[in-house]
Write a protein that holds these residues in place. Structure first.
Motif, PDB file in Angstrom:
ATOM      1  N   GLU A 234      25.799 -23.338   1.220  1.00 17.24           N
ATOM      2  CA  GLU A 234      25.967 -21.760   1.685  1.00 17.24           C
ATOM      3  C   GLU A 234      27.041 -21.059   2.512  1.00 17.24           C
ATOM      4  O   GLU A 234      27.469 -20.302   2.635  1.00 17.24           O
ATOM      5  N   ASP A 235      26.935 -22.637   3.507  1.00 13.97           N
ATOM      6  CA  ASP A 235      27.796 -21.589   4.447  1.00 13.97           C
ATOM      7  C   ASP A 235      28.993 -21.116   4.493  1.00 13.97           C
ATOM      8  O   ASP A 235      29.823 -19.919   4.305  1.00 13.97           O
ATOM      9  N   SER A 236      29.847 -22.543   3.539  1.00 14.52           N
ATOM     10  CA  SER A 236      30.844 -22.379   2.710  1.00 14.52           C
ATOM     11  C   SER A 236      31.154 -20.789   1.728  1.00 14.52           C
ATOM     12  O   SER A 236      32.196 -20.037   1.561  1.00 14.52           O
ATOM     13  N   GLN A 237      29.505 -20.513   1.209  1.00 17.32           N
ATOM     14  CA  GLN A 237      29.738 -19.555   0.020  1.00 17.32           C
ATOM     15  C   GLN A 237      29.543 -18.336   0.777  1.00 17.32           C
ATOM     16  O   GLN A 237      30.876 -16.832   0.829  1.00 17.32           O
ATOM     17  N   ARG A 238      29.170 -18.036   2.437  1.00 19.25           N
ATOM     18  CA  ARG A 238      29.790 -16.926   3.578  1.00 19.25           C
ATOM     19  C   ARG A 238      30.498 -17.121   3.498  1.00 19.25           C
ATOM     20  O   ARG A 238      31.186 -15.535   4.128  1.00 19.25           O
ATOM     21  N   ARG A 239      31.111 -18.153   3.648  1.00 15.94           N
ATOM     22  CA  ARG A 239      32.921 -17.850   4.897  1.00 15.94           C
ATOM     23  C   ARG A 239      33.655 -17.419   3.567  1.00 15.94           C
ATOM     24  O   ARG A 239      35.101 -16.961   3.637  1.00 15.94           O
ATOM     25  N   LEU A 240      33.852 -17.796   1.920  1.00 17.26           N
ATOM     26  CA  LEU A 240      34.346 -17.475   1.134  1.00 17.26           C
ATOM     27  C   LEU A 240      34.644 -15.835   1.160  1.00 17.26           C
ATOM     28  O   LEU A 240      35.632 -15.816   0.727  1.00 17.26           O
ATOM     29  N   LYS A 241      33.610 -15.234   1.886  1.00 19.70           N
ATOM     30  CA  LYS A 241      33.687 -13.459   1.398  1.00 19.70           C
ATOM     31  C   LYS A 241      34.074 -13.096   2.478  1.00 19.70           C
ATOM     32  O   LYS A 241      35.131 -12.045   2.603  1.00 19.70           O
ATOM     33  N   THR A 242      34.081 -14.112   4.161  1.00 18.70           N
ATOM     34  CA  THR A 242      34.313 -13.713   5.890  1.00 18.70           C
ATOM     35  C   THR A 242      35.739 -14.206   5.995  1.00 18.70           C
ATOM     36  O   THR A 242      36.634 -13.185   6.909  1.00 18.70           O
ATOM     37  N   ASN A 243      35.848 -15.750   6.338  1.00 16.08           N
ATOM     38  CA  ASN A 243      37.043 -16.154   6.422  1.00 16.08           C
ATOM     39  C   ASN A 243      37.379 -17.735   5.637  1.00 16.08           C
ATOM     40  O   ASN A 243      36.925 -18.631   5.625  1.00 16.08           O
ATOM     41  N   PRO A 244      37.860 -17.187   4.424  1.00 15.76           N
ATOM     42  CA  PRO A 244      37.845 -17.974   3.290  1.00 15.76           C
ATOM     43  C   PRO A 244      39.213 -19.983   3.930  1.00 15.76           C
ATOM     44  O   PRO A 244      38.339 -20.629   3.324  1.00 15.76           O
ATOM     45  N   LEU A 245      38.941 -19.311   4.362  1.00 11.79           N
ATOM     46  CA  LEU A 245      40.354 -21.129   5.214  1.00 11.79           C
ATOM     47  C   LEU A 245      40.128 -21.556   6.087  1.00 11.79           C
ATOM     48  O   LEU A 245      39.259 -22.630   6.342  1.00 11.79           O
ATOM     49  N   ARG A 246      38.238 -21.038   6.433  1.00  9.81           N
ATOM     50  CA  ARG A 246      37.597 -22.070   7.193  1.00  9.81           C
ATOM     51  C   ARG A 246      36.651 -23.144   6.266  1.00  9.81           C
ATOM     52  O   ARG A 246      35.948 -24.145   6.921  1.00  9.81           O
ATOM     53  N   VAL A 247      36.554 -22.661   5.026  1.00 11.05           N
ATOM     54  CA  VAL A 247      35.798 -23.172   4.539  1.00 11.05           C
ATOM     55  C   VAL A 247      36.843 -25.065   4.234  1.00 11.05           C
ATOM     56  O   VAL A 247      35.772 -26.129   3.966  1.00 11.05           O
ATOM     57  N   LEU A 248      37.750 -24.939   4.581  1.00  8.83           N
ATOM     58  CA  LEU A 248      38.393 -26.143   4.460  1.00  8.83           C
ATOM     59  C   LEU A 248      38.061 -27.429   5.252  1.00  8.83           C
ATOM     60  O   LEU A 248      37.899 -28.678   4.872  1.00  8.83           O
ATOM     61  N   ASP A 249      37.352 -26.599   6.310  1.00  4.35           N
ATOM     62  CA  ASP A 249      37.459 -27.651   7.621  1.00  4.35           C
ATOM     63  C   ASP A 249      35.707 -27.963   7.625  1.00  4.35           C
ATOM     64  O   ASP A 249      34.703 -28.413   8.812  1.00  4.35           O
ATOM     65  N   THR A 250      35.146 -27.378   5.953  1.00  4.47           N
ATOM     66  CA  THR A 250      33.434 -28.008   6.106  1.00  4.47           C
ATOM     67  C   THR A 250      33.361 -29.443   6.289  1.00  4.47           C
ATOM     68  O   THR A 250      34.352 -30.314   5.989  1.00  4.47           O
ATOM     69  N   LYS A 251      31.615 -30.108   7.291  1.00  2.00           N
ATOM     70  CA  LYS A 251      31.075 -31.250   6.753  1.00  2.00           C
ATOM     71  C   LYS A 251      30.554 -30.967   6.076  1.00  2.00           C
ATOM     72  O   LYS A 251      30.352 -31.905   5.923  1.00  2.00           O
ATOM     73  N   ASN A 252      30.590 -30.596   4.940  1.00  2.32           N
ATOM     74  CA  ASN A 252      29.499 -30.852   3.786  1.00  2.32           C
ATOM     75  C   ASN A 252      29.981 -31.600   2.799  1.00  2.32           C
ATOM     76  O   ASN A 252      30.874 -31.472   1.990  1.00  2.32           O
ATOM     77  N   ALA A 253      29.615 -32.770   2.379  1.00  2.64           N
ATOM     78  CA  ALA A 253      30.240 -33.507   1.567  1.00  2.64           C
ATOM     79  C   ALA A 253      30.474 -32.963  -0.263  1.00  2.64           C
ATOM     80  O   ALA A 253      32.412 -32.902  -0.858  1.00  2.64           O
ATOM     81  N   ASP A 254      30.232 -31.872  -0.615  1.00  2.00           N
ATOM     82  CA  ASP A 254      29.831 -31.375  -2.118  1.00  2.00           C
ATOM     83  C   ASP A 254      30.898 -30.530  -1.995  1.00  2.00           C
ATOM     84  O   ASP A 254      32.153 -30.306  -3.122  1.00  2.00           O
ATOM     85  N   THR A 255      30.834 -29.787  -0.765  1.00  2.00           N
ATOM     86  CA  THR A 255      31.851 -29.017  -0.782  1.00  2.00           C
ATOM     87  C   THR A 255      33.482 -29.449  -0.849  1.00  2.00           C
ATOM     88  O   THR A 255      34.176 -29.219  -1.500  1.00  2.00           O
ATOM     89  N   GLN A 256      33.588 -31.264  -0.088  1.00  2.00           N
ATOM     90  CA  GLN A 256      34.587 -31.164   0.456  1.00  2.00           C
ATOM     91  C   GLN A 256      35.498 -32.116  -0.972  1.00  2.00           C
ATOM     92  O   GLN A 256      36.346 -31.965  -1.409  1.00  2.00           O
ATOM     93  N   ALA A 257      34.771 -31.928  -1.580  1.00  2.00           N
ATOM     94  CA  ALA A 257      34.317 -33.778  -3.263  1.00  2.00           C
ATOM     95  C   ALA A 257      35.110 -31.831  -4.596  1.00  2.00           C
ATOM     96  O   ALA A 257      36.238 -32.019  -4.936  1.00  2.00           O
ATOM     97  N   VAL A 258      34.922 -30.799  -4.256  1.00  2.00           N
ATOM     98  CA  VAL A 258      35.548 -29.030  -4.561  1.00  2.00           C
ATOM     99  C   VAL A 258      36.925 -29.752  -3.660  1.00  2.00           C
ATOM    100  O   VAL A 258      38.022 -28.961  -4.669  1.00  2.00           O
TER     101      VAL A 258
END
Ligand code: ATP
Ligand code: MG
Length: 429
Positions: A195-219
Motif C-alpha cells: 500500500e505504501d509503495s502504491q502511494r509513493r508511486l504517485k508522490t515520490n516513486p524513487l522511494r519505492v526502491l528502498d521498501t522493506k516489503n518482500a513482495d514489492t522487493q520481488a517486483v
C-alpha cells in the motif's frame, strides 16, 4: 512524578556520567573538521515551516509526518528543525556568502527534532554533526567528505564496524528519465505493490526502491536500473569519485537501491552503515544536492554534504567499548582542608596554583567533613592525588601530598613549591 514534569518521550537528558563521552566525540570531530579546513556555522533551531517544505520536499517522510510545527504568537507557522541542510542553505543565501561562486566548506552541530517512534537509536530530539560544501562541483570534494569521515572512524576506533554504501542518482535530467521508466514499470505491477509503495508511486516513486516489503522487493528485481539511465556527466562524476576512494583505499559497496529520504539529492548519495546497532544502522548519510539552492530561490550553486547521528555513534562507541581511558578521569587533584583557618588557606593556595597551572583539574573539598569523609570523597572523585591541609600543615606552610592510586608514600610539600611539584606529577591536557 506527574507526567507533565517528565521529559517528553524521545527527548533525552544527557546525564553527567555520559557527557564526557559526548564531549570527547564532539571535540574529536571538531578538531578533524578544523584540520580539513571546514568552518563552523550556527543556525537557529526554529525556522519558518515553509523553508522545510520547500527544501526537503512535501512528500517526504519528514515533511509529511515527522515535523514539530506550531504557530507562534504572531500566527507564523514555525518548525523545530528536522535537519540542518535547509537552514544552512537559507543562511548562506541570506548572507550572500556563496554569491559570485564563492566556495564555502561549512559544518554545524546541534539538536534536530522529528516526531518518530522512539526506540534505540531513534529519538524525537537527536543530535547531528553535518558538513555542507557549496560551489565545488567535482567528485574530489565528494571524495574528501567521505575520506574525512573514514579518518574519523579510524580515530574513534570504529572503522571495522562501518561499511560505506554508495550510489548515484544522476543529474535531475537523468533522474527524471529514470523516474518515468520506473513509474511505467511499477504501474504495470500495481496490484503486487504494498500500500505504501502504491502511494509513493504517485508522490515520490524513487522511494519505492528502498521498501522493506518482500513482495514489492520481488517486483523490483526486474525493474529498470538507475545506472542504465545515468547521463555522461553523472557517469563521469561517479567514476571520478570511485577512482578517488580506490586511491585512498576506502572500501565501498554500490547499492543501487540507495535513494535517501530527502527530495533534494542528485548524483552522489552515500551512507555509512553498521550491523552493530540493530535496525537503526545508518550512522552517517549524505550526498550531492546541486539543484537545491536554485530551488530555494538562489543563483545556481552546487552543494554536497552529510550528517552523522551523534546518539548512534555514541551507542557504537559504547557497544564496541571504544571509550578512551582518559575521559573517565575528570579530576587530577583533590584538596582536603580541616577547620576554618585551613579552609581559608586552602582557598588562597588553590587559586594561586590555578594561576600557575591553568589546565590543572583541581577540586577543592566543599562542605567540610571529617578526615574520613573528605578522604572518601577524594578517592571517589577519581583524583590521582589528595592534598591535605590541617592546622599542623598550616603552621608549617606545607600541604600533605598523598598519591591515591598507589604511586608512593605521602610527603610534605611547601606552599610555594606546590605548583612546581604538581607540574612534574601530572600530565596536563
Ligand atoms: P533513518 O533512515 O534512520 O530514519 P534518515 O535517512 O531519516 O535516517 P538523515 O535525515 O539522513 O536520516 O539524517 C542523518 C543521520 O542522522 C542518520 O543517518 C542518523 O544517524 C541520524 N538520525 C536521523 N534521524 C534520527 C533519529 N530520529 N534519532 C537519532 N538519529 C537520527
Ligand atoms: Mg528517518
Amino acid at each position: 512524578m506527574s507526567k507533565s514534569l517528565q521529559a517528553i518521550r524521545g527527548m533525552n537528558d544527557i546525564l553527567p556520567e555520559q557527557t564526557p563521552l559526548w564531549r570527547y566525540f564532539e571535540a574529536t570531530v571538531a578538531r578533524l573538521l578544523d584540520n580539513y579546513g571546514y568552518k563552523q556555522i550556527r543556525m537557529p533551531i526554529v525556522e519558518f515551516t515553509e523553508l522545510f517544505k520547500r527544501s526537503i520536499g512535501e512528500v517526504t517522510d519528514i515533511v509529511e509526518k515527522e515535523m514539530y510545527t506550531f504557530e507562534d504568537r504572531n500566527g507564523d507557522s514555525l518548525t523545530l528543525r528536522p535537519e540542518g541542510t535547509a537552514a544552512c542553505v537559507r543562511a548562506v543565501l541570506e548572507h550572500g556568502i556563496t554569491g559570485g561562486g564563492q566556495t564555502q566548506k561549512l559544518w554545524y552541530i546541534g539538536p534536530m527534532f522529528r516526531h518518530e517512534r522512539p526506540q534505540k537509536g531513534r529519538y524525537r530530539q537527536f543530535h547531528q554533526i553535518g558538513c555542507e560544501v557549496f560551489n565545488l562541483d567535482g567528485p574530489d570534494i565528494d571524495a574528501e567528505l567521505i575520506v574525512l569521515t573514514w579518518r574519523l572512524w579510524g580515530q574513534l576506533g570504529i572503522r571495522d564496524a562501518v561499511k560505506l554504501e554508495l550510489n548515484s542518482l544522476g543529474t535531475s535530467e537523468s533522474r527524471g528519465r529514470y523516474r518515468e521508466a520506473l513509474v511505467e514499470f511499477l504501474s504495470a505491477h500495481l496490484d503486487k505493490l504494498d500500500e505504501d509503495s502504491q502511494r509513493r508511486l504517485k508522490t515520490n516513486p524513487l522511494r519505492v526502491l528502498d521498501t522493506k516489503n518482500a513482495d514489492t522487493q520481488a517486483v523490483l528485481v526486474d525493474a529498470p536500473k538507475m545506472a542504465d539511465y545515468l547521463d555522461d556527466e553523472s557517469r563521469t562524476h561517479f567514476e571520478g569519485l570511485k577512482a578517488r576512494l580506490d586511491a585512498a583505499g576506502i572500501p565501498y559497496v554500490i547499492n543501487p537501491k540507495l535513494v535517501r529520504g530527502l527530495d533534494y539529492y542528485s548524483k552522489t548519495v552515500f551512507e555509512w552503515v553498521t550491523d552493530k546497532l540493530g535496525a537503526q544502522g545508518t550512522v552517517c548519510a549524505g550526498g550531492r544536492y546541486d539543484g537545491l539552492v536554485e530551488q530555494m530561490g538562489g543563483k545556481p550553486t552546487t552543494g554536497v554534504g552529510f550528517a552523522m547521528g551523534i546518539e548512534r555513534l555514541i551507542l557504537l562507541l559504547e557497544t564496541l567499548e571504544q571509550i578512551p581511558e582518559e575521559i573517565s578521569r575528570q579530576v587530577d587533584v583533590y584538596l582536603c582542608a580541616f577547620g576554618e583557618a585551613a579552609e581559608l588557606a586552602a582557598l588562597t593556595l588553590s587559586e594561586k596554583v590555578r594561576d600557575q597551572l591553568p589546565n590543572l583539574r583541581l577540586q577543592i573539598n566543599a562542605g567540610a567533613g571529617s578526615f574520613k569523609s573528605q578522604f572518601k570523597k577524594a578517592d571517589k572523585s577519581g583524583a590521582l592525588y589528595a592534598l591535605i591541609l590541617g592546622d599542623d600543615e598550616l603552621a608549617q606552610q606545607v600541604v600533605g601530598f598523598k598519591p591515591l592510586r598507589g604511586q608512593g608514600e605521602q610527603q610534605s610539600i611547601a606552599f610555594d613549591a606546590l605548583a612546581a611539584h604538581l607540574a612534574t606529577c601530572i600530565v596536563q591536557g
